[in-house]
Design a protein around this motif. Structure first.
Motif, PDB file in Angstrom:
ATOM      1  N   ASP A 238      50.542  42.074  57.716  1.00  0.00           N
ATOM      2  CA  ASP A 238      51.286  41.482  56.605  1.00  0.00           C
ATOM      3  C   ASP A 238      51.447  39.972  56.683  1.00  0.00           C
ATOM      4  N   GLN A 239      51.150  39.365  57.834  1.00  0.00           N
ATOM      5  CA  GLN A 239      51.479  37.957  58.002  1.00  0.00           C
ATOM      6  C   GLN A 239      50.696  37.043  57.061  1.00  0.00           C
ATOM      7  N   THR A 240      49.456  37.368  56.781  1.00  0.00           N
ATOM      8  CA  THR A 240      48.613  36.455  56.001  1.00  0.00           C
ATOM      9  C   THR A 240      48.068  37.094  54.731  1.00  0.00           C
ATOM     10  N   LEU A 241      48.784  38.071  54.194  1.00  0.00           N
ATOM     11  CA  LEU A 241      48.360  38.658  52.927  1.00  0.00           C
ATOM     12  C   LEU A 241      48.430  37.630  51.801  1.00  0.00           C
ATOM     13  N   GLN A 242      47.514  37.756  50.856  1.00  0.00           N
ATOM     14  CA  GLN A 242      47.569  36.969  49.627  1.00  0.00           C
ATOM     15  C   GLN A 242      47.952  37.886  48.462  1.00  0.00           C
ATOM     16  N   VAL A 243      48.711  37.349  47.530  1.00  0.00           N
ATOM     17  CA  VAL A 243      49.119  38.104  46.345  1.00  0.00           C
ATOM     18  C   VAL A 243      48.542  37.395  45.123  1.00  0.00           C
ATOM     19  N   LEU A 244      47.863  38.151  44.266  1.00  0.00           N
ATOM     20  CA  LEU A 244      47.192  37.578  43.107  1.00  0.00           C
ATOM     21  C   LEU A 244      47.678  38.232  41.824  1.00  0.00           C
ATOM     22  N   ALA A 245      47.701  37.447  40.750  1.00  0.00           N
ATOM     23  CA  ALA A 245      47.869  37.977  39.402  1.00  0.00           C
ATOM     24  C   ALA A 245      46.514  37.830  38.713  1.00  0.00           C
ATOM     25  N   VAL A 246      45.921  38.944  38.328  1.00  0.00           N
ATOM     26  CA  VAL A 246      44.566  38.960  37.755  1.00  0.00           C
ATOM     27  C   VAL A 246      44.652  39.511  36.336  1.00  0.00           C
ATOM     28  N   ARG A 247      44.106  38.768  35.362  1.00  0.00           N
ATOM     29  CA  ARG A 247      44.158  39.197  33.963  1.00  0.00           C
ATOM     30  C   ARG A 247      42.818  39.820  33.570  1.00  0.00           C
ATOM     31  N   VAL A 248      42.907  41.069  33.094  1.00  0.00           N
ATOM     32  CA  VAL A 248      41.699  41.848  32.782  1.00  0.00           C
ATOM     33  C   VAL A 248      41.884  42.546  31.442  1.00  0.00           C
ATOM     34  N   PRO A 249      40.808  43.105  30.869  1.00  0.00           N
ATOM     35  CA  PRO A 249      40.927  43.868  29.621  1.00  0.00           C
ATOM     36  C   PRO A 249      41.641  45.202  29.853  1.00  0.00           C
ATOM     37  N   PRO A 250      42.153  45.827  28.799  1.00  0.00           N
ATOM     38  CA  PRO A 250      42.920  47.072  28.948  1.00  0.00           C
ATOM     39  C   PRO A 250      42.097  48.258  29.423  1.00  0.00           C
ATOM     40  N   TRP A 251      40.769  48.183  29.289  1.00  0.00           N
ATOM     41  CA  TRP A 251      39.960  49.330  29.703  1.00  0.00           C
ATOM     42  C   TRP A 251      39.649  49.347  31.206  1.00  0.00           C
ATOM     43  N   VAL A 252      40.087  48.328  31.945  1.00  0.00           N
ATOM     44  CA  VAL A 252      39.937  48.362  33.397  1.00  0.00           C
ATOM     45  C   VAL A 252      40.896  49.404  33.952  1.00  0.00           C
TER      46      VAL A 252
END
Length: 428
Positions: free
Chosen positions: A236-250
């Motif tokens: 857990d020390q070096t995890l990255q957290v991302l917000a990714v924008r994708v289409p609704p069918w993903v």
């Protein structure tokens, strides 16, 4: 405790912490206040189902409506994804616990076990139903995993209004993890196990996380808590957290593992390409939100920062079989049902498993072709359509099924990402 008419007779009373024992004897006991605590025992997953379903009535809401009035939430079983709880891996499905619900929320009672053992109860659609109704579902929250639900590539990113990938500032990871086992005599009385990343604590300051797990056995909890704490400190020390924008069918819901394959310069992989932009690897979905106007979906993903961890290939211990040398069905623990269902769906046909006995080596000749998997009597039954002769299954010798190697071309796409040996390499 006994009953006679409208009277209740109590035995085995215990004073509150700090109160004298004499307060419960003789005339002094007359008029004393008494609190009745109803406890129940079982595994965390079984207790969670009982807590959510129980109404105090006579089994009106499902198989788990078994607790007394006041111990449950009276939720109908139709709003629960019961199978997700039943298929949860150990220790959530095996550790024996004793809980009471007096003045406690669901998080108070089960949050410690869920947090320590990487689980969460969330609302997510039931993909097996065309209505996709929302069900309370038990999901895995570990940042690592294999067998992803879908792949998200550069072509799936929506960038018309903003950057499609944003790094999110996350809560600092703890460098000291403590597990408390409540003793029940008072709120402060508890066994404690603490593991620490001492160099990090000295250099950056102490950041502690506590988990309260009401296990009935101290030794049983300590054995598995040590591994769980070490896993959190390492990963857990070096995890990255991302917000990714994708289409609704993903197709990616909270709890799923997806494969993120992108050259976006806002993220990187420490292990795979130090200093180079982009990321190719597994990611755990921990959030999903849809814009009701544009229908764009924002996924919150956990990705590795310095350690790449692949799920180990399953070792499915055989519990029963139809025939020792030419079986038409083999039974393994129920927790392997999601894996087998996903493997069969991904292959759009049969998949292969190899047989071995502990201390021996699996070979091409000891293989079984699986065409279907289903729950039968609380276990996962595999339908076997083909297997070569020359080996014998044995529950006494702990016969086990695992994924095939590339030898003979029996591996499927679903099986490739799983780790083959302990050096972290993948079968595919």
């Amino acid at each position: 405790t006994g009953y006679s008419g409208n009277d209740v007779y109590l035995a085995g009373l215990a004073p509150l912490a700090g109160a004298p024992l004499s307060a419960l004897s003789g005339p002094d006991a007359i008029g004393a206040g008494v609190e009745l605590l109803l406890t129940c025992t079982g595994t965390p997953t079984g207790l969670m189902l009982a807590t959510m379903e129980s109404s105090g009535s006579t089994a009106l809401r499902g198989s788990y409506d078994v607790l007394q009035r006041g111990q449950g939430y009276s939720l109908d079983s139709s709003v629960l994804h019961v199978t997700s709880f039943l298929q949860a891996p150990a220790p959530l499905s095996s550790l024996q616990c004793e809980v009471n619900h007096a003045g406690a929320t669901f998080v108070d009672v089960f949050g410690g076990a869920l947090g320590l053992f990487r689980g969460a109860v969330v609302c997510r659609p039931d993909v097996s139903q065309s209505s996709r109704r929302q069900l309370l579902t038990l999901v895995n929250t570990a940042p690592f995993g294999s067998g992803w639900a879908t792949t998200i590539a550069d072509t799936d990113l929506l960038s018309h209004s903003d950057d499609p990938i944003l790094a999110i500032e996350r809560a600092e990871a703890p460098n000291v993890v403590s597990v408390l086992r409540p003793l029940g005599t008072s709120d402060d009385a508890a066994d404690r196990l603490t593991l620490a990343d001492q160099p990090s604590a000295e250099a950056e300051g102490r950041r502690e996380m506590e988990y309260r797990v009401p296990a009935t056995s101290r030794d049983a909890l300590w054995d598995i808590a040590k591994a769980a704490c070490a896993s959190q400190l390492a990963a857990d020390q070096t995890l990255q957290v991302l917000a990714v924008r994708v289409p609704p069918w993903v197709s990616a819901e909270v709890g799923d593992v997806v494969y993120l394959d992108t050259t976006h310069p806002g993220i990187w992989t420490w292990t795979g390409a130090t200093g180079a932009p982009g990321y190719s690897g597994p990611a755990r979905v921990t959030g999903r939100a849809m814009n009701p106007k544009t229908l764009a979906v924002k996924l919150v993903l956990l990705i590795d920062g310095s350690v790449t961890v692949h799920a180990l290939s399953p070792a499915m211990l055989i519990s029963a079989y139809q025939h020792a040398t030419t079986p038409t069905w083999i039974e393994v623990p129920l927790k392997y049902l999601p894996h087998m269902e996903a493997a069969l769906a991904d292959a759009a046909g049969p998949v292969w498993l190899y047989h071995y006995k502990p201390g021996k080596t699996e070979t091409v000749g000891q293989r079984h072709q699986v065409s279907a998997a289903a729950e039968v009597g609380g276990v996962c039954r595999l339908t076997i359509t083909s297997n070569p002769t020359g080996h014998t299954l044995s529950t006494t010798d702990r016969s086990t099924l695992t994924l095939p190697t590339l030898d003979g071309g029996h591996i499927s796409t679903w099986q490739e990402p799983f780790a083959h040996i302990d050096d972290g390499s993948q079968w595919g």
